[in-house]
Motif scaffolding. Structure first.
Motif, mmCIF file in Angstrom:
data_model
loop_
_atom_site.group_PDB
_atom_site.id
_atom_site.type_symbol
_atom_site.label_atom_id
_atom_site.label_comp_id
_atom_site.label_asym_id
_atom_site.label_seq_id
_atom_site.Cartn_x
_atom_site.Cartn_y
_atom_site.Cartn_z
ATOM 1 N N ALA A 1 0.832 -1.205 0.000
ATOM 2 C CA ALA A 1 0.000 0.000 0.000
ATOM 3 C C ALA A 1 0.870 1.261 0.000
ATOM 4 O O ALA A 1 0.559 2.233 -0.701
ATOM 5 N N GLU A 2 1.965 1.240 0.772
ATOM 6 C CA GLU A 2 2.868 2.389 0.791
ATOM 7 C C GLU A 2 3.471 2.638 -0.584
ATOM 8 O O GLU A 2 3.611 3.783 -1.008
ATOM 9 N N LYS A 3 3.817 1.551 -1.292
ATOM 10 C CA LYS A 3 4.341 1.701 -2.649
ATOM 11 C C LYS A 3 3.278 2.294 -3.571
ATOM 12 O O LYS A 3 3.560 3.185 -4.383
ATOM 13 N N GLU A 4 2.040 1.848 -3.422
ATOM 14 C CA GLU A 4 0.945 2.369 -4.241
ATOM 15 C C GLU A 4 0.722 3.865 -3.961
ATOM 16 O O GLU A 4 0.530 4.663 -4.890
ATOM 17 N N VAL A 5 0.778 4.232 -2.685
ATOM 18 C CA VAL A 5 0.625 5.640 -2.299
ATOM 19 C C VAL A 5 1.734 6.476 -2.933
ATOM 20 O O VAL A 5 1.482 7.548 -3.498
ATOM 21 N N GLN A 6 2.959 5.972 -2.881
ATOM 22 C CA GLN A 6 4.085 6.710 -3.463
ATOM 23 C C GLN A 6 3.928 6.832 -4.980
ATOM 24 O O GLN A 6 4.224 7.882 -5.561
ATOM 25 N N ASP A 7 3.438 5.767 -5.634
ATOM 26 C CA ASP A 7 3.226 5.816 -7.080
ATOM 27 C C ASP A 7 2.185 6.872 -7.448
ATOM 28 O O ASP A 7 2.365 7.632 -8.403
ATOM 29 N N PHE A 8 1.083 6.921 -6.683
ATOM 30 C CA PHE A 8 0.065 7.946 -6.931
ATOM 31 C C PHE A 8 0.644 9.338 -6.723
ATOM 32 O O PHE A 8 0.381 10.257 -7.499
ATOM 33 N N THR A 9 1.433 9.491 -5.677
ATOM 34 C CA THR A 9 2.048 10.789 -5.392
ATOM 35 C C THR A 9 2.960 11.208 -6.541
ATOM 36 O O THR A 9 2.917 12.357 -6.998
ATOM 37 N N ASN A 10 3.767 10.268 -7.025
ATOM 38 C CA ASN A 10 4.668 10.574 -8.142
ATOM 39 C C ASN A 10 3.892 10.970 -9.387
ATOM 40 O O ASN A 10 4.273 11.909 -10.097
ATOM 41 N N SER A 11 2.795 10.274 -9.678
ATOM 42 C CA SER A 11 2.030 10.600 -10.887
ATOM 43 C C SER A 11 1.365 11.976 -10.751
ATOM 44 O O SER A 11 1.321 12.739 -11.719
ATOM 45 N N HIS A 12 0.879 12.312 -9.564
ATOM 46 C CA HIS A 12 0.268 13.625 -9.383
ATOM 47 C C HIS A 12 1.312 14.740 -9.402
ATOM 48 O O HIS A 12 1.043 15.829 -9.905
ATOM 49 N N THR A 13 2.494 14.461 -8.887
ATOM 50 C CA THR A 13 3.578 15.443 -8.955
ATOM 51 C C THR A 13 3.956 15.692 -10.412
ATOM 52 O O THR A 13 4.194 16.838 -10.812
#
Length: 185
Positions: free
Chosen positions: A156-168
């Protein structure tokens, strides 16, 4: 439970990016846009309302906005509202219509605008990081309460980071597009 945390985070991040887009629409680029007047409020029979409630806005040329009031007596009221809005625009009228001519931006002013855009983009990225932190805290609380396993937490933490990267990346994309628009002569 993980899906709820991530879905909430995703919605909030989308709203942050969309908010940045809307803020950028209000930034003057040297090209006329009716969105420059979105924040102008006009006194219409004792109540303040948006300019679009009392007039039709149009962009007939690249550096001109026309405002066609539905009632001729609204012309001075609209002119006063534009002057008080601190947009740096001077209205002129012919008795039936108000014209706003946007002066071309100087190179120095363009660079100042780009600096402002970059500041706003950085604020949006800070908002994204805050949302990510809250989501991570929520996930860690689920793990601490034994509602999810450690492996689920890591995924889940990896998924959260992936979403954050895509929004950035979306924020960077919005900034690059607006920067190109501002620097265009």
């Amino acid at each position: 439970m993980i899906k709820d945390v991530i879905a909430d985070m995703n919605v909030r991040m989308d709203k942050s990016v969309e908010s940045l887009r809307k803020d950028y629409q209000k930034v003057r680029t040297g090209r006329a846009s009716t969105s420059l007047l979105d924040e102008v409020k006009v006194d219409y029979y004792g109540s303040l309302g948006p300019l679009t409630n009392v007039a039709t806005l149009a962009v007939p040329e690249a550096r001109t906005i026309t405002i066609q009031p539905w009632e001729a007596k609204m012309i001075p009221v609209i002119e006063k509202a534009i002057l008080n809005s601190n947009l740096g625009l001077t209205p002129s009228n012919d008795g039936k219509m108000i014209r706003l001519n946007l002066p071309p931006l100087t190179e120095e002013r363009r660079k100042d605008i780009v600096k402002q855009l970059k500041r706003e983009a950085e604020e949006a990225k800070v908002a994204l990081r805050n949302i990510r932190r809250e989501a991570m805290d929520g996930l860690k609380k689920l793990e601490k309460d034994k509602q999810i396993s450690e492996d689920d937490l890591k995924r889940a933490e990896k998924e959260v980071q992936d979403f954050t990267n895509s929004h950035t990346a979306k924020v960077d994309e919005v900034l690059a597009h607006k920067e190109k628009e501002v620097m265009e002569v």
